[in-house]
Design a protein around this motif. Sequence first.
Motif, PDB file in Angstrom:
ATOM      1  N   HIS A  83      49.654   3.905  -4.338  1.00 19.86           N
ATOM      2  CA  HIS A  83      51.023   3.953  -3.822  1.00 19.86           C
ATOM      3  C   HIS A  83      51.057   3.688  -2.322  1.00 19.86           C
ATOM      4  N   LEU A  84      50.020   4.131  -1.633  1.00 16.99           N
ATOM      5  CA  LEU A  84      49.955   3.967  -0.178  1.00 16.99           C
ATOM      6  C   LEU A  84      49.295   2.645   0.229  1.00 16.99           C
ATOM      7  N   GLY A  85      49.008   1.791  -0.758  1.00 22.41           N
ATOM      8  CA  GLY A  85      48.462   0.470  -0.451  1.00 22.41           C
ATOM      9  C   GLY A  85      46.970   0.435  -0.230  1.00 22.41           C
ATOM     10  N   VAL A  86      46.263   1.474  -0.664  1.00 25.39           N
ATOM     11  CA  VAL A  86      44.804   1.509  -0.519  1.00 25.39           C
ATOM     12  C   VAL A  86      44.179   1.023  -1.823  1.00 25.39           C
ATOM     13  N   PRO A  87      43.371  -0.040  -1.802  1.00 27.83           N
ATOM     14  CA  PRO A  87      42.732  -0.525  -3.034  1.00 27.83           C
ATOM     15  C   PRO A  87      41.867   0.579  -3.641  1.00 27.83           C
ATOM     16  N   ILE A  88      42.085   0.869  -4.912  1.00 27.80           N
ATOM     17  CA  ILE A  88      41.351   1.994  -5.501  1.00 27.80           C
ATOM     18  C   ILE A  88      39.865   1.689  -5.663  1.00 27.80           C
ATOM     19  N   ASP A  89      39.480   0.406  -5.630  1.00 24.92           N
ATOM     20  CA  ASP A  89      38.066   0.055  -5.682  1.00 24.92           C
ATOM     21  C   ASP A  89      37.330   0.458  -4.412  1.00 24.92           C
ATOM     22  N   SER A  90      38.087   0.848  -3.388  1.00 25.39           N
ATOM     23  CA  SER A  90      37.466   1.225  -2.116  1.00 25.39           C
ATOM     24  C   SER A  90      36.729   2.561  -2.206  1.00 25.39           C
ATOM     25  N   TYR A  91      37.063   3.354  -3.220  1.00 21.83           N
ATOM     26  CA  TYR A  91      36.480   4.698  -3.309  1.00 21.83           C
ATOM     27  C   TYR A  91      36.024   4.968  -4.733  1.00 21.83           C
ATOM     28  N   ASN A  92      34.788   5.446  -4.861  1.00 22.92           N
ATOM     29  CA  ASN A  92      34.244   5.759  -6.177  1.00 22.92           C
ATOM     30  C   ASN A  92      34.404   7.249  -6.482  1.00 22.92           C
ATOM     31  N   ARG A  93      34.007   7.637  -7.662  1.00 26.46           N
ATOM     32  CA  ARG A  93      34.182   9.015  -8.111  1.00 26.46           C
ATOM     33  C   ARG A  93      33.405  10.000  -7.228  1.00 26.46           C
ATOM     34  N   GLN A  94      32.224   9.583  -6.778  1.00 28.90           N
ATOM     35  CA  GLN A  94      31.422  10.461  -5.926  1.00 28.90           C
ATOM     36  C   GLN A  94      32.153  10.759  -4.611  1.00 28.90           C
ATOM     37  N   GLN A  95      32.805   9.764  -4.053  1.00 33.22           N
ATOM     38  CA  GLN A  95      33.568   9.975  -2.820  1.00 33.22           C
ATOM     39  C   GLN A  95      34.781  10.874  -3.067  1.00 33.22           C
ATOM     40  N   LEU A  96      35.432  10.704  -4.224  1.00 36.57           N
ATOM     41  CA  LEU A  96      36.553  11.577  -4.554  1.00 36.57           C
ATOM     42  C   LEU A  96      36.071  13.009  -4.736  1.00 36.57           C
ATOM     43  N   ALA A  97      34.892  13.170  -5.330  1.00 38.00           N
ATOM     44  CA  ALA A  97      34.333  14.511  -5.503  1.00 38.00           C
ATOM     45  C   ALA A  97      34.052  15.161  -4.148  1.00 38.00           C
ATOM     46  N   GLN A  98      33.586  14.367  -3.189  1.00 36.63           N
ATOM     47  CA  GLN A  98      33.342  14.898  -1.846  1.00 36.63           C
ATOM     48  C   GLN A  98      34.652  15.323  -1.195  1.00 36.63           C
ATOM     49  N   PHE A  99      35.688  14.501  -1.375  1.00 40.51           N
ATOM     50  CA  PHE A  99      36.993  14.881  -0.835  1.00 40.51           C
ATOM     51  C   PHE A  99      37.475  16.178  -1.467  1.00 40.51           C
ATOM     52  N   TYR A 100      37.270  16.309  -2.775  1.00 38.43           N
ATOM     53  CA  TYR A 100      37.718  17.541  -3.429  1.00 38.43           C
ATOM     54  C   TYR A 100      36.997  18.763  -2.864  1.00 38.43           C
ATOM     55  N   LEU A 101      35.698  18.641  -2.605  1.00 38.91           N
ATOM     56  CA  LEU A 101      34.954  19.761  -2.035  1.00 38.91           C
ATOM     57  C   LEU A 101      35.530  20.170  -0.680  1.00 38.91           C
ATOM     58  N   GLU A 102      35.958  19.186   0.081  1.00 37.64           N
ATOM     59  CA  GLU A 102      36.539  19.491   1.389  1.00 37.64           C
ATOM     60  C   GLU A 102      37.915  20.144   1.234  1.00 37.64           C
ATOM     61  N   THR A 103      38.672  19.734   0.218  1.00 39.54           N
ATOM     62  CA  THR A 103      39.968  20.391  -0.009  1.00 39.54           C
ATOM     63  C   THR A 103      39.764  21.821  -0.509  1.00 39.54           C
ATOM     64  N   GLU A 104      38.697  22.027  -1.286  1.00 38.28           N
ATOM     65  CA  GLU A 104      38.425  23.384  -1.764  1.00 38.28           C
ATOM     66  C   GLU A 104      38.048  24.299  -0.598  1.00 38.28           C
ATOM     67  N   ALA A 105      37.310  23.753   0.359  1.00 37.79           N
ATOM     68  CA  ALA A 105      36.973  24.538   1.545  1.00 37.79           C
ATOM     69  C   ALA A 105      38.244  24.926   2.303  1.00 37.79           C
ATOM     70  N   LEU A 106      39.203  23.994   2.377  1.00 36.83           N
ATOM     71  CA  LEU A 106      40.489  24.320   2.997  1.00 36.83           C
ATOM     72  C   LEU A 106      41.225  25.386   2.201  1.00 36.83           C
ATOM     73  N   LEU A 107      41.149  25.281   0.882  1.00 33.39           N
ATOM     74  CA  LEU A 107      41.817  26.257   0.020  1.00 33.39           C
ATOM     75  C   LEU A 107      41.282  27.659   0.274  1.00 33.39           C
TER      76      LEU A 107
END
Length: 240
Positions: A83-107
Amino acid sequence: MRLLEATEKYKHISFDLWLTLIKSNPEYKLHRNRLFKDFFAISQPIETVSAAIRKFDVLTNSINEKVTKNFDTYEIYYLILDHLGVPIDSYNRQQLAQFYLETEALLMQYKPLLLQDSLPNFLQQLVADGKTLNILSNTAFIKGSSLRKIIEHYELAPYFAFQLYSDEVGFSKPGFQIYENAYSHIQQLGNIEKQEVLHVGDNKVSDYDGALAYGFNAYLLTQETIYESKLQSPQNYRSA
């Protein structure tokens, strides 16, 4: 009728989580949205990013309620990125998992808040009265594994015989399957009929209508009916 009184004739009480037991910490979403913008190197203003996150939070929750399946957290990330114009091929599942870990730390830094300070005492009273309890919650951005940590933080876990989250079972309220899953766990606790279960939640569609359609009884929480407050009308509580 007050909630404590409404539970008297039931053997088992099932609880929704968000806006039933806990509520969001507004600081968390502010920092989470900023992290999303920075982690994925989004050039658009934070207001645009925040609006996109909100849009797909509401949309995927609505779809989950209609089809009673469950959007994976990473699927939601990809929808927002596209939706924000970022090609989804730019990020793989491992990178999304890393982002989730950082959001959990914020949580864990900006933890959700108890809906009411009296909640632990209320749950303790139910257990003391011989009732068994569970949590039955839809999830989206925050996985069940993280929500369990929040329940542990507030030392509420001992009150619940089990916790079920839609990302873990693959189904969402108000669907038959997730309530059936819950009831299969309830039956392992003892001889408990469907009509002896009361589900408590704030969502008319997912918690009230869904529980009644399955065969449980239901109690709808509003700002006026939280725990020891009186119900606005008889429609907030129904015994099937």
